[in-house]
Motif scaffolding. Sequence first.
Motif, PDB file in Angstrom:
ATOM      1  N   ALA A  29     -18.548  17.834  12.045  1.00 49.47           N
ATOM      2  CA  ALA A  29     -19.129  18.651  12.315  1.00 49.47           C
ATOM      3  C   ALA A  29     -19.612  18.745  14.028  1.00 49.47           C
ATOM      4  CB  ALA A  29     -20.549  16.734  11.884  1.00 49.47           C
ATOM      5  N   LEU A  30     -20.460  19.319  14.686  1.00 49.38           N
ATOM      6  CA  LEU A  30     -21.201  19.454  15.589  1.00 49.38           C
ATOM      7  C   LEU A  30     -21.832  18.349  16.330  1.00 49.38           C
ATOM      8  CD1 LEU A  30     -20.659  21.712  18.334  1.00 49.38           C
ATOM      9  CD2 LEU A  30     -23.122  22.512  16.919  1.00 49.38           C
ATOM     10  N   TYR A  31     -21.530  17.815  17.507  1.00 49.07           N
ATOM     11  CA  TYR A  31     -22.568  16.796  18.025  1.00 49.07           C
ATOM     12  C   TYR A  31     -23.656  17.501  18.703  1.00 49.07           C
ATOM     13  CZ  TYR A  31     -25.729  12.967  19.803  1.00 49.07           C
ATOM     14  OH  TYR A  31     -25.919  11.880  20.423  1.00 49.07           O
ATOM     15  N   ALA A  32     -24.715  18.584  18.850  1.00 49.20           N
ATOM     16  CA  ALA A  32     -25.466  20.176  19.848  1.00 49.20           C
ATOM     17  C   ALA A  32     -25.529  18.997  20.784  1.00 49.20           C
ATOM     18  CB  ALA A  32     -26.615  19.761  18.635  1.00 49.20           C
ATOM     19  N   PRO A  33     -25.878  17.522  21.329  1.00 48.58           N
ATOM     20  CA  PRO A  33     -26.583  17.402  22.531  1.00 48.58           C
ATOM     21  C   PRO A  33     -25.065  17.471  23.490  1.00 48.58           C
ATOM     22  CG  PRO A  33     -27.460  15.905  21.072  1.00 48.58           C
ATOM     23  CD  PRO A  33     -26.546  17.197  20.353  1.00 48.58           C
ATOM     24  N   GLY A  77     -22.263  18.682  22.737  1.00 46.09           N
ATOM     25  CA  GLY A  77     -21.808  20.433  22.491  1.00 46.09           C
ATOM     26  C   GLY A  77     -19.585  19.735  22.215  1.00 46.09           C
ATOM     27  N   ASN A  78     -20.195  18.754  21.507  1.00 45.74           N
ATOM     28  CA  ASN A  78     -18.754  17.954  20.902  1.00 45.74           C
ATOM     29  C   ASN A  78     -18.544  18.792  19.393  1.00 45.74           C
ATOM     30  OD1 ASN A  78     -20.052  15.914  20.930  1.00 45.74           O
ATOM     31  ND2 ASN A  78     -17.747  15.298  19.651  1.00 45.74           N
ATOM     32  N   LEU A  79     -16.910  19.134  19.175  1.00 41.40           N
ATOM     33  CA  LEU A  79     -16.697  18.368  17.393  1.00 41.40           C
ATOM     34  C   LEU A  79     -16.166  16.840  16.893  1.00 41.40           C
ATOM     35  CD1 LEU A  79     -15.489  20.525  15.085  1.00 41.40           C
ATOM     36  CD2 LEU A  79     -13.339  20.065  16.257  1.00 41.40           C
ATOM     37  N   ALA A  80     -16.933  16.742  15.667  1.00 36.89           N
ATOM     38  CA  ALA A  80     -16.598  15.662  15.778  1.00 36.89           C
ATOM     39  C   ALA A  80     -15.948  15.834  14.240  1.00 36.89           C
ATOM     40  CB  ALA A  80     -17.695  14.509  15.401  1.00 36.89           C
ATOM     41  N   ILE A  81     -14.917  14.591  13.639  1.00 38.66           N
ATOM     42  CA  ILE A  81     -13.968  14.750  12.332  1.00 38.66           C
ATOM     43  C   ILE A  81     -14.498  13.266  12.192  1.00 38.66           C
ATOM     44  CG2 ILE A  81     -11.763  14.894  11.209  1.00 38.66           C
ATOM     45  CD1 ILE A  81     -11.041  16.922  13.041  1.00 38.66           C
ATOM     46  N   PHE A  82     -15.227  12.958  10.784  1.00 43.72           N
ATOM     47  CA  PHE A  82     -15.907  10.805  10.696  1.00 43.72           C
ATOM     48  C   PHE A  82     -14.780  11.136   9.693  1.00 43.72           C
ATOM     49  CE2 PHE A  82     -19.504  12.966  12.267  1.00 43.72           C
ATOM     50  CZ  PHE A  82     -20.356  11.857  13.226  1.00 43.72           C
ATOM     51  N   ILE A 101      -7.837  18.297  21.704  1.00 41.44           N
ATOM     52  CA  ILE A 101      -6.969  17.053  22.420  1.00 41.44           C
ATOM     53  C   ILE A 101      -7.765  16.627  21.057  1.00 41.44           C
ATOM     54  CG2 ILE A 101      -6.152  15.108  23.649  1.00 41.44           C
ATOM     55  CD1 ILE A 101      -4.090  17.152  23.557  1.00 41.44           C
ATOM     56  N   LEU A 102      -7.937  15.899  20.241  1.00 38.86           N
ATOM     57  CA  LEU A 102      -8.879  15.165  19.656  1.00 38.86           C
ATOM     58  C   LEU A 102      -8.772  13.781  19.983  1.00 38.86           C
ATOM     59  CD1 LEU A 102      -8.008  15.900  15.923  1.00 38.86           C
ATOM     60  CD2 LEU A 102     -10.399  16.959  17.223  1.00 38.86           C
ATOM     61  N   GLU A 103      -9.826  13.388  20.869  1.00 38.32           N
ATOM     62  CA  GLU A 103     -10.043  11.628  21.006  1.00 38.32           C
ATOM     63  C   GLU A 103     -10.780  11.054  20.685  1.00 38.32           C
ATOM     64  OE1 GLU A 103      -9.298  11.385  24.322  1.00 38.32           O
ATOM     65  OE2 GLU A 103      -8.815  12.817  25.447  1.00 38.32           O
ATOM     66  N   ASP A 104     -10.445   9.117  20.440  1.00 40.44           N
ATOM     67  CA  ASP A 104     -11.220   8.411  18.823  1.00 40.44           C
ATOM     68  C   ASP A 104     -12.680   7.826  19.837  1.00 40.44           C
ATOM     69  OD1 ASP A 104     -10.092   6.865  16.516  1.00 40.44           O
ATOM     70  OD2 ASP A 104     -11.793   5.215  17.816  1.00 40.44           O
ATOM     71  N   TYR A 105     -13.335   8.099  19.131  1.00 40.26           N
ATOM     72  CA  TYR A 105     -14.373   7.734  19.466  1.00 40.26           C
ATOM     73  C   TYR A 105     -15.111   6.206  18.541  1.00 40.26           C
ATOM     74  CZ  TYR A 105     -19.155   7.606  21.697  1.00 40.26           C
ATOM     75  OH  TYR A 105     -20.696   7.474  21.793  1.00 40.26           O
ATOM     76  N   ALA A 106     -15.618   5.376  19.380  1.00 38.29           N
ATOM     77  CA  ALA A 106     -16.429   4.594  18.416  1.00 38.29           C
ATOM     78  C   ALA A 106     -15.507   3.701  16.957  1.00 38.29           C
ATOM     79  CB  ALA A 106     -17.960   4.789  18.099  1.00 38.29           C
ATOM     80  N   LYS A 107     -14.468   3.648  17.228  1.00 39.81           N
ATOM     81  CA  LYS A 107     -13.302   3.396  15.781  1.00 39.81           C
ATOM     82  C   LYS A 107     -14.424   4.681  14.705  1.00 39.81           C
ATOM     83  CE  LYS A 107     -11.437  -0.815  18.037  1.00 39.81           C
ATOM     84  NZ  LYS A 107     -12.023  -1.144  18.798  1.00 39.81           N
ATOM     85  N   GLU A 129     -14.783   8.027  14.213  1.00 39.71           N
ATOM     86  CA  GLU A 129     -14.070   9.581  14.824  1.00 39.71           C
ATOM     87  C   GLU A 129     -14.385   9.824  15.400  1.00 39.71           C
ATOM     88  OE1 GLU A 129     -18.029  11.723  16.205  1.00 39.71           O
ATOM     89  OE2 GLU A 129     -18.606   9.705  16.750  1.00 39.71           O
ATOM     90  N   LYS A 130     -13.273  11.306  15.945  1.00 42.41           N
ATOM     91  CA  LYS A 130     -12.207  11.941  16.621  1.00 42.41           C
ATOM     92  C   LYS A 130     -13.395  12.637  17.125  1.00 42.41           C
ATOM     93  CE  LYS A 130      -8.366   9.647  16.060  1.00 42.41           C
ATOM     94  NZ  LYS A 130      -7.975   8.839  16.486  1.00 42.41           N
ATOM     95  N   ILE A 131     -13.222  12.998  18.436  1.00 40.98           N
ATOM     96  CA  ILE A 131     -14.054  14.124  19.067  1.00 40.98           C
ATOM     97  C   ILE A 131     -13.043  14.704  19.797  1.00 40.98           C
ATOM     98  CG2 ILE A 131     -15.552  12.600  18.576  1.00 40.98           C
ATOM     99  CD1 ILE A 131     -16.301  12.172  21.982  1.00 40.98           C
ATOM    100  N   SER A 132     -13.763  16.071  20.330  1.00 39.98           N
ATOM    101  CA  SER A 132     -12.809  16.665  21.489  1.00 39.98           C
ATOM    102  C   SER A 132     -14.206  17.539  21.664  1.00 39.98           C
ATOM    103  CB  SER A 132     -12.017  17.826  20.823  1.00 39.98           C
ATOM    104  OG  SER A 132     -11.756  18.863  21.803  1.00 39.98           O
TER     105      SER A 132
END
Length: 122
Positions: A74-78, A80-85, A40-46, A48-51
């Motif tokens: 991308a991976l946001y390592a801190p 551990g989530n996936l991000a699609i910008f 499930i990709l959630e919107d983040y900060a208008k 990116e989509k993150i999960s």
Amino acid sequence: MNHSVQHKVKITIQGKIVTATLDNSKTSKDFISLLPLQLILEDYAKTEKISNLPKKLTTEDAPIGSKPLVGDIALYAPWGNLAIFYKDFHYANGLIVFGKIDTGIEIFKVPASMKAIFELLE
């Protein structure tokens, strides 16, 4: 080792197909090992989509940070989530870009959450 090898991924969202190309990094290979994967990709900060991912991906040999552009996966390592910008973003430590959306980035540009199925294309 051949770093020019690339992996094609199909992302299915609401019956629409989006394709992406992943690089040959260890982070990318770790992500591919999870496929097929439903998230499930959630919107983040208008921006990116993150999960969250089912496991932490390796950051071995990865850069300490990146400045993501539209379409970057991308991976946001801190966290551990996936991000699609779907918008360009500023440089961030811990952000490891390992792929790029080839076509269909506009499907992500809505405020809603969305179910996405990630599959490796042979």
